[in-house]
Enzyme design. Structure first.
Site, PDB file in Angstrom:
ATOM      1  N   LYS A  17      18.646  13.900 -22.243  1.00 44.06           N
ATOM      2  CA  LYS A  17      20.024  13.691 -22.708  1.00 44.06           C
ATOM      3  C   LYS A  17      20.460  12.249 -22.495  1.00 44.06           C
ATOM      4  O   LYS A  17      19.903  11.495 -21.678  1.00 44.06           O
ATOM      5  CB  LYS A  17      20.981  14.647 -22.003  1.00 44.06           C
ATOM      6  CG  LYS A  17      20.981  14.580 -20.477  1.00 44.06           C
ATOM      7  CD  LYS A  17      21.860  13.497 -19.878  1.00 44.06           C
ATOM      8  CE  LYS A  17      21.842  13.478 -18.361  1.00 44.06           C
ATOM      9  NZ  LYS A  17      22.552  12.313 -17.787  1.00 44.06           N
ATOM     10  N   ASP A 145      23.207  18.979 -14.440  1.00 38.92           N
ATOM     11  CA  ASP A 145      22.716  18.725 -15.797  1.00 38.92           C
ATOM     12  C   ASP A 145      21.913  19.886 -16.381  1.00 38.92           C
ATOM     13  O   ASP A 145      21.582  19.867 -17.563  1.00 38.92           O
ATOM     14  CB  ASP A 145      21.835  17.468 -15.811  1.00 38.92           C
ATOM     15  CG  ASP A 145      22.645  16.187 -15.679  1.00 38.92           C
ATOM     16  OD1 ASP A 145      23.860  16.227 -15.947  1.00 38.92           O
ATOM     17  OD2 ASP A 145      22.057  15.156 -15.311  1.00 38.92           O
TER      18      ASP A 145
END
Length: 310
Positions: A17, A145
């Site tokens: 990401k 995350d």
């Protein structure tokens, strides 16, 4: 329970990401910070193959430097498998073959992607039948995350980053990533940010207790407008990462001179993410940065989260 090691195998792929926006709130009493982040999953992946076994074991390979990757119970994928087994009452094991493509300690959530892939793979392999919501709850217990690595796409993260809501992002955004051989410790970067804010408390605005993702970021994503996103992109951790590794500032300047619309530190760094106008501009930027001696990778987003690969 004793299982044959070749009775089943599941392959799951999970993305790295980029934080296209990251605002960090003031430090809390427990030493942590609330954040407001706009995440985008991009086309650099972790692949995990799960095979039935008597115990939980791993083997790690990949195209990135693996020196900092633990290959024991400290590994986030192993912790994910153990957590799922505990929650589901599974008495067997699993062998996880992990092939890493996301830079290690690069601020792109590679370890979190491993954990997400392990959760999805073990859930399928063991037939535990957990819902998406239940997997996300387990992921949040492993790291902030991990839920986004499960979700993928584009999302807004609040709280510790794990309070997720999908964000509409039209079209495709092209990025060029510049990776580095060294890593940066996330706690060290946050500590450097706190020190910076304390040192310059009289000169900079105090952080918000409850940070927010600015409306301009969401408008740019919704419009699919790279130029608008370049104007709105921001990472509060960037000043700390640059203080710890001043050479990153030189590379950011190089990328912008080479045609990037914007360059930002991804997460806690040291990976740098350069936003390009389109696919062709990204390819040209990758070539120029590679010619300058950098390790540059062209990726695009948004892409899906952890998924079983046929």
């Amino acid at each position: 329970m004793s299982l044959s090691a070749d009775s089943a195998r599941v392959h799951v792929r999970a993305p790295g990401k980029i934080n296209v926006f990251l605002e960090v709130g003031e430090v809390q009493e427990d030493g942590y910070h609330d954040v407001a982040s706009a995440y985008q999953a991009v086309s650099v992946f972790e692949d995990v193959w799960a095979t039935t076994a008597d115990e939980i074991t791993i083997a790690v390979s990949g195209t990135v430097d693996l020196a900092q990757v633990p290959q024991d119970d400290r590994n986030l994928a192993v912790r994910a498998a153990r957590l799922l087994a505990q929650e589901a009452g599974w008495r067997g094991g699993v062998h996880l073959d992990i092939r890493k493509g996301v830079p290690v300690a690069g601020g792109m959530g590679g370890g979190s992607a491993d954990a997400a892939a392990a959760l999805v793979a073990c859930d399928a392999l063991w037939g535990t039948g957990l819902s998406v919501h239940e997997l996300h709850e387990l992921g949040a217990r492993l790291g902030a995350d991990v839920p986004f690595a499960l979700m993928g796409g584009t999302a807004v993260g609040m709280g510790r980053g794990d309070e997720l809501s999908p964000a509409l992002a039209r079209g495709r955004f092209d990025w060029v990533l510049v990776t580095h051989a060294f890593g940066l410790s996330t706690p060290e970067v946050y500590a450097a940010l706190d020190a910076h804010r304390s040192r310059y408390a009289l000169d900079i605005a105090p952080p918000r207790r409850r940070p927010v993702v600015e409306a301009d970021v969401l408008h740019a994503l919704r419009a699919g407008d790279a130029a608008m996103l370049a104007e709105a992109a921001r990472n509060d951790l960037q000043v700390a990462a640059l203080a710890l590794r001043p050479e990153l500032a030189t590379v950011l300047a190089e990328g912008e001179r080479a045609g990037a619309l914007a360059g930002i530190v991804s997460g806690s760094g040291p990976t740098l993410a350069f936003l390009a106008a389109d696919r062709e501009a990204a390819i040209e930027l990758q070539v120029l940065l590679s010619a300058a001696g950098h390790t540059a990778l062209h990726v695009h987003g948004p892409v899906p989260g952890a998924r079983i690969v046929d």
